[in-house]
Design an enzyme around this catalytic site. Sequence first.
Site, PDB file in Angstrom:
ATOM      1  CG  ASP A  30      -2.141   1.094   1.061  1.00 14.34           C
ATOM      2  OD1 ASP A  30      -2.944   0.688   1.072  1.00 14.34           O
ATOM      3  OD2 ASP A  30      -1.790   2.098   1.137  1.00 14.34           O
ATOM      4  CB  ILE A  31       0.863   4.329  -2.127  1.00 12.98           C
ATOM      5  CG1 ILE A  31       2.013   5.260  -2.758  1.00 12.98           C
ATOM      6  CG2 ILE A  31      -0.537   4.892  -2.292  1.00 12.98           C
ATOM      7  CD1 ILE A  31       1.285   5.476  -4.362  1.00 12.98           C
ATOM      8  CG  ASN A  87     -12.111  -0.718   4.101  1.00 12.40           C
ATOM      9  OD1 ASN A  87     -12.287  -0.528   4.990  1.00 12.40           O
ATOM     10  ND2 ASN A  87     -10.722   0.714   3.886  1.00 12.40           N
ATOM     11  N   GLY A  93     -15.767   3.481   3.842  1.00 13.46           N
ATOM     12  CA  GLY A  93     -14.385   4.262   3.725  1.00 13.46           C
ATOM     13  C   GLY A  93     -13.259   3.747   2.196  1.00 13.46           C
ATOM     14  CG  HIS A 100      -9.263  -2.904  -2.051  1.00 15.17           C
ATOM     15  ND1 HIS A 100     -10.020  -1.740  -3.361  1.00 15.17           N
ATOM     16  CD2 HIS A 100      -8.210  -1.822  -1.540  1.00 15.17           C
ATOM     17  CE1 HIS A 100      -9.879  -0.980  -2.110  1.00 15.17           C
ATOM     18  NE2 HIS A 100      -9.710  -1.295  -1.438  1.00 15.17           N
ATOM     19  CG  HIS A 102      -6.863  -2.373   3.164  1.00 12.54           C
ATOM     20  ND1 HIS A 102      -5.902  -1.569   2.685  1.00 12.54           N
ATOM     21  CD2 HIS A 102      -7.789  -2.455   2.455  1.00 12.54           C
ATOM     22  CE1 HIS A 102      -6.725  -0.390   2.138  1.00 12.54           C
ATOM     23  NE2 HIS A 102      -8.103  -1.248   2.159  1.00 12.54           N
TER      24      HIS A 102
END
Length: 114
Positions: A30-31, A87, A93, A100, A102
Amino acid sequence: MEDCIFCKIIKGEIPSEKVYEDDKVLCFKDIEPGAPVHVLIIPKKHIDSINDITEEDTKLIAYIYLIAKQIAVKLGIANKGYRIVTNCGKEGGQTVSHVHFHMLGGRTLKWPPG
Ligand code: AMP
Ligand code: ZN
C-alpha cells in the site's frame, strides 16, 4: 476497466511494489501504509466492490485467502497475527472501486477500527 487505478497497476501502467503475483491475483505494498506491514491483495478480474461479487467469483475470493496466508508467512507475520479487511462503499471507507483486501500487521492492531 479503463480508468481503474488497480487495473492499471495490474497492467503495469502504474508502478507498484509487488509482493506476489500469479494469473489470478496480485499483491503489492500500500502506498500509504497504516501499519509496518500493509499490502493489498487484489483479484486481476475487475470487480467494483464486495457488493458486486457473484456466485462465479466464489472460488476466486476463497483463493485470495489461500494466497493471503502464504503472503503472511512470506512477510513474517503469520505467527504474530495480522488483519485482513475489505472496505465497501462510502461509509465503509472504500476509495478505490476495484475490490481489494488490506493485509495489515507488524504491530498490535486496535479493535474496532475507526
Ligand atoms: P480503500 O480506501 O479501502 O479503497 O483502499 C485503497 C488503498 O489503496 C488505500 O489504502 C491507498 O493508500 C491505496 N492506494 C491507492 N493508490 C495506490 C497505489 N498507486 N499504489 C499502492 N496503493 C495505493
Ligand atoms: Zn480495476
